[in-house]
Scaffold this motif. Structure first.
Motif, PDB file in Angstrom:
ATOM      1  N   ARG A  56       0.811  -1.217   0.000  1.00  0.00           N
ATOM      2  CA  ARG A  56       0.000   0.000   0.000  1.00  0.00           C
ATOM      3  C   ARG A  56       0.844   1.265   0.000  1.00  0.00           C
ATOM      4  N   ASP A  57       1.761   1.356   0.913  1.00  0.00           N
ATOM      5  CA  ASP A  57       2.596   2.544   1.034  1.00  0.00           C
ATOM      6  C   ASP A  57       3.828   2.403   0.146  1.00  0.00           C
ATOM      7  N   PRO A  58       4.191   3.442  -0.611  1.00  0.00           N
ATOM      8  CA  PRO A  58       5.340   3.336  -1.529  1.00  0.00           C
ATOM      9  C   PRO A  58       6.631   2.902  -0.847  1.00  0.00           C
ATOM     10  N   LEU A  59       6.903   3.445   0.330  1.00  0.00           N
ATOM     11  CA  LEU A  59       8.131   3.071   1.022  1.00  0.00           C
ATOM     12  C   LEU A  59       8.085   1.605   1.448  1.00  0.00           C
ATOM     13  N   MET A  60       6.940   1.191   2.008  1.00  0.00           N
ATOM     14  CA  MET A  60       6.804  -0.197   2.428  1.00  0.00           C
ATOM     15  C   MET A  60       6.906  -1.138   1.231  1.00  0.00           C
ATOM     16  N   LEU A  61       6.364  -0.705   0.107  1.00  0.00           N
ATOM     17  CA  LEU A  61       6.441  -1.517  -1.106  1.00  0.00           C
ATOM     18  C   LEU A  61       7.890  -1.711  -1.526  1.00  0.00           C
ATOM     19  N   PHE A  62       8.674  -0.621  -1.476  1.00  0.00           N
ATOM     20  CA  PHE A  62      10.084  -0.732  -1.837  1.00  0.00           C
ATOM     21  C   PHE A  62      10.816  -1.678  -0.890  1.00  0.00           C
ATOM     22  N   LYS A  63      10.565  -1.532   0.401  1.00  0.00           N
ATOM     23  CA  LYS A  63      11.243  -2.374   1.376  1.00  0.00           C
ATOM     24  C   LYS A  63      10.868  -3.845   1.188  1.00  0.00           C
ATOM     25  N   THR A  64       9.574  -4.089   0.961  1.00  0.00           N
ATOM     26  CA  THR A  64       9.115  -5.459   0.733  1.00  0.00           C
ATOM     27  C   THR A  64       9.772  -6.040  -0.510  1.00  0.00           C
ATOM     28  N   HIS A  65       9.778  -5.254  -1.572  1.00  0.00           N
ATOM     29  CA  HIS A  65      10.395  -5.687  -2.830  1.00  0.00           C
ATOM     30  C   HIS A  65      11.880  -5.985  -2.636  1.00  0.00           C
ATOM     31  N   PHE A  66      12.581  -5.125  -1.919  1.00  0.00           N
ATOM     32  CA  PHE A  66      14.021  -5.316  -1.744  1.00  0.00           C
ATOM     33  C   PHE A  66      14.306  -6.595  -0.958  1.00  0.00           C
ATOM     34  N   VAL A  67      13.589  -6.786   0.151  1.00  0.00           N
ATOM     35  CA  VAL A  67      13.817  -7.979   0.970  1.00  0.00           C
ATOM     36  C   VAL A  67      13.553  -9.245   0.159  1.00  0.00           C
ATOM     37  N   LEU A  68      12.454  -9.243  -0.597  1.00  0.00           N
ATOM     38  CA  LEU A  68      12.109 -10.421  -1.392  1.00  0.00           C
ATOM     39  C   LEU A  68      13.174 -10.710  -2.444  1.00  0.00           C
ATOM     40  N   PHE A  69      13.615  -9.680  -3.158  1.00  0.00           N
ATOM     41  CA  PHE A  69      14.614  -9.898  -4.203  1.00  0.00           C
ATOM     42  C   PHE A  69      15.990 -10.216  -3.608  1.00  0.00           C
ATOM     43  N   HIS A  70      16.297  -9.660  -2.457  1.00  0.00           N
ATOM     44  CA  HIS A  70      17.538 -10.005  -1.755  1.00  0.00           C
ATOM     45  C   HIS A  70      17.588 -11.515  -1.503  1.00  0.00           C
ATOM     46  N   VAL A  71      16.482 -12.050  -1.021  1.00  0.00           N
ATOM     47  CA  VAL A  71      16.417 -13.484  -0.714  1.00  0.00           C
ATOM     48  C   VAL A  71      16.364 -14.316  -1.996  1.00  0.00           C
ATOM     49  N   ASP A 141      13.415   6.515   9.678  1.00  0.00           N
ATOM     50  CA  ASP A 141      13.804   5.621  10.770  1.00  0.00           C
ATOM     51  C   ASP A 141      12.588   5.025  11.485  1.00  0.00           C
ATOM     52  N   ILE A 142      11.595   5.857  11.730  1.00  0.00           N
ATOM     53  CA  ILE A 142      10.403   5.375  12.430  1.00  0.00           C
ATOM     54  C   ILE A 142       9.669   4.344  11.583  1.00  0.00           C
ATOM     55  N   LEU A 143       9.564   4.617  10.269  1.00  0.00           N
ATOM     56  CA  LEU A 143       8.885   3.678   9.383  1.00  0.00           C
ATOM     57  C   LEU A 143       9.654   2.364   9.268  1.00  0.00           C
ATOM     58  N   LEU A 144      10.980   2.450   9.283  1.00  0.00           N
ATOM     59  CA  LEU A 144      11.786   1.229   9.217  1.00  0.00           C
ATOM     60  C   LEU A 144      11.568   0.372  10.460  1.00  0.00           C
ATOM     61  N   ASP A 145      11.512   1.030  11.623  1.00  0.00           N
ATOM     62  CA  ASP A 145      11.250   0.286  12.854  1.00  0.00           C
ATOM     63  C   ASP A 145       9.894  -0.424  12.764  1.00  0.00           C
ATOM     64  N   ALA A 146       8.891   0.311  12.282  1.00  0.00           N
ATOM     65  CA  ALA A 146       7.555  -0.270  12.161  1.00  0.00           C
ATOM     66  C   ALA A 146       7.552  -1.417  11.159  1.00  0.00           C
ATOM     67  N   PHE A 147       8.319  -1.247  10.074  1.00  0.00           N
ATOM     68  CA  PHE A 147       8.399  -2.288   9.043  1.00  0.00           C
ATOM     69  C   PHE A 147       8.922  -3.593   9.614  1.00  0.00           C
ATOM     70  N   TRP A 148      10.046  -3.518  10.343  1.00  0.00           N
ATOM     71  CA  TRP A 148      10.637  -4.747  10.872  1.00  0.00           C
ATOM     72  C   TRP A 148       9.781  -5.350  11.975  1.00  0.00           C
ATOM     73  N   GLN A 149       9.146  -4.507  12.774  1.00  0.00           N
ATOM     74  CA  GLN A 149       8.284  -5.039  13.820  1.00  0.00           C
ATOM     75  C   GLN A 149       7.107  -5.800  13.215  1.00  0.00           C
ATOM     76  N   LYS A 150       6.566  -5.266  12.115  1.00  0.00           N
ATOM     77  CA  LYS A 150       5.453  -5.951  11.456  1.00  0.00           C
ATOM     78  C   LYS A 150       5.918  -7.260  10.840  1.00  0.00           C
TER      79      LYS A 150
END
Length: 223
Positions: A56-71, A141-150
């Protein structure tokens, strides 16, 4: 407040877990799947790996995409080196292609070594975890913390006693007040090796072990 080291440790821990999950999905990748469909699959049970906000959120989408492609690029190297096939990674299609008879028969280690070392700009980018860490570091930084916690299941969870007991049984560990991440992870890796499809086990048992590990990580707040 988490230090940068703590956040990196949490991130790499979750990436390792995702690698375990995807390594059991050889049949899925042989058939082929899009990035979107794979994320949707990982959002649902029994994985519940990505949060509902992952797309949903552009930043979260990028982070999700990066983690998935990293793996995925880690998995690509693993399957290539094991002669399991070549994982083609694209947004619209992620597919495991079989190793050709010629590739299997090749005894030229020097040539194979050069092929494995061939420059791949995309792989280099996604395999470099610092690219994830550096993305908008000062403003999110706050969004990154929330991302990893989720991703780590940071929301309050309710555990049924019988489920917790079964998770301990599957991993071969006893319930204890001061469970350490290292001891739990060691038991998990040992058990996963016994049931992993690549080791003669089956996907269903491997998924149960992975799910048990995810549950106990949350149960003991090891994140």
């Amino acid at each position: 407040m988490q230090s940068n080291t703590d956040k990196e440790s949490l991130g790499t821990q979750q990436a390792d877990l995702l690698l375990d999950i995807l390594s059991t999905q050889k049949a899925l990748f042989t058939e082929g799947i899009s990035e979107y469909s794979l994320i949707e699959l990982l959002k649902g049970p029994p994985y519940a790996f990505f949060d509902d906000d992952a797309l949903r959120d552009p930043l979260m989408l990028f982070k999700t995409h990066f983690v998935l492609f990293h793996v995925l690029y880690k998995l690509k190297r693993y399957w290539r080196e094991a002669n399991e096939g070549e994982l083609d990674i694209h947004t619209l299609s992620i597919k495991l292609a079989p190793v050709t008879a010629l590739e299997k028969a090749s005894d030229n280690d020097a040539v194979q070594g050069e092929q494995l070392k061939a420059a791949d700009a995309l792989a280099d980018y996604y395999l470099n975890w610092s690219n994830f860490e550096r993305a908008d570091r000062h403003s999110v930084d706050i969004l990154l913390d929330a991302f990893w916690q989720k991703m780590a299941g940071g929301t309050l969870a309710v555990f049924q006693p019988e489920d917790v007991e079964e998770a301990h049984r599957l991993l071969g560990v006893s319930e204890e007040e001061n469970m350490s991440l290292s001891s739990l992870k060691r038991a998990y890796k040992k058990t996963l090796q016994l049931v992993h499809p690549d080791k003669g086990g089956n996907q269903e048992d491997a998924q149960k072990v992975i799910h048990s590990y995810q549950m106990l990580l949350k149960y003991y707040s090891l994140k």
